[in-house]
Write a protein that holds these residues in place. Structure first.
Motif, mmCIF file in Angstrom:
data_model
loop_
_atom_site.group_PDB
_atom_site.id
_atom_site.type_symbol
_atom_site.label_atom_id
_atom_site.label_comp_id
_atom_site.label_asym_id
_atom_site.label_seq_id
_atom_site.Cartn_x
_atom_site.Cartn_y
_atom_site.Cartn_z
ATOM 1 N N ALA A 11 0.832 -1.209 0.000
ATOM 2 C CA ALA A 11 0.000 0.000 0.000
ATOM 3 C C ALA A 11 0.870 1.263 0.000
ATOM 4 C CB ALA A 11 -0.967 -0.017 1.172
ATOM 5 N N PRO A 12 1.920 1.356 0.840
ATOM 6 C CA PRO A 12 2.776 2.544 0.779
ATOM 7 C C PRO A 12 3.490 2.663 -0.568
ATOM 8 C CG PRO A 12 3.118 1.390 2.855
ATOM 9 C CD PRO A 12 2.274 0.509 2.002
ATOM 10 N N GLY A 13 3.894 1.542 -1.137
ATOM 11 C CA GLY A 13 4.556 1.574 -2.437
ATOM 12 C C GLY A 13 3.621 2.060 -3.529
ATOM 13 N N LEU A 14 2.353 1.658 -3.453
ATOM 14 C CA LEU A 14 1.363 2.111 -4.423
ATOM 15 C C LEU A 14 1.135 3.613 -4.297
ATOM 16 C CD1 LEU A 14 -0.683 1.540 -6.626
ATOM 17 C CD2 LEU A 14 -2.339 0.940 -4.834
ATOM 18 N N ARG A 15 1.063 4.117 -3.061
ATOM 19 C CA ARG A 15 0.903 5.568 -2.866
ATOM 20 C C ARG A 15 2.098 6.317 -3.450
ATOM 21 N NH1 ARG A 15 -1.307 3.742 2.055
ATOM 22 N NH2 ARG A 15 0.657 4.029 3.161
ATOM 23 N N GLN A 16 3.283 5.794 -3.230
ATOM 24 C CA GLN A 16 4.490 6.432 -3.762
ATOM 25 C C GLN A 16 4.479 6.412 -5.294
ATOM 26 O OE1 GLN A 16 8.126 4.692 -2.385
ATOM 27 N NE2 GLN A 16 9.396 6.106 -3.539
ATOM 28 N N ALA A 17 4.063 5.307 -5.888
ATOM 29 C CA ALA A 17 3.997 5.217 -7.347
ATOM 30 C C ALA A 17 2.987 6.209 -7.912
ATOM 31 C CB ALA A 17 3.633 3.801 -7.770
ATOM 32 N N ARG A 18 1.850 6.326 -7.249
ATOM 33 C CA ARG A 18 0.830 7.282 -7.716
ATOM 34 C C ARG A 18 1.318 8.721 -7.599
ATOM 35 N NH1 ARG A 18 -4.346 4.139 -5.148
ATOM 36 N NH2 ARG A 18 -4.714 2.810 -6.950
#
Length: 64
Positions: free
Chosen positions: A46-53
């Motif tokens: 989830a944190p990685g997805l936020r960073q990617a977005r």
């Protein structure tokens, strides 16, 4: 004796058979396999997805 399917693999592929799990393991461990086939590499937290977005919103590369 048939070896059991690892619970984590069963979670990722609910219908996988022991034979399918063995084949998948062979494919993932093949030295010529792409790196992205390794189960620890192709997951996004989830944190990685936020960073990617955030990266995409700031004009970063967007996959096609």
């Amino acid at each position: 004796m048939t070896e059991a399917v690892h619970p984590e693999l069963r979670e990722r592929f609910p219908h996988i058979t022991p034979a399918g799990a063995a084949l998948l393991r062979e494919l993932e461990e093949n030295p010529h396999a792409p790196r992205w086939t390794h189960p620890g590499v192709n997951r996004l937290s989830a944190p990685g997805l936020r960073q990617a977005r955030r990266h995409v919103r700031r004009g970063g590369h967007r996959p096609h």
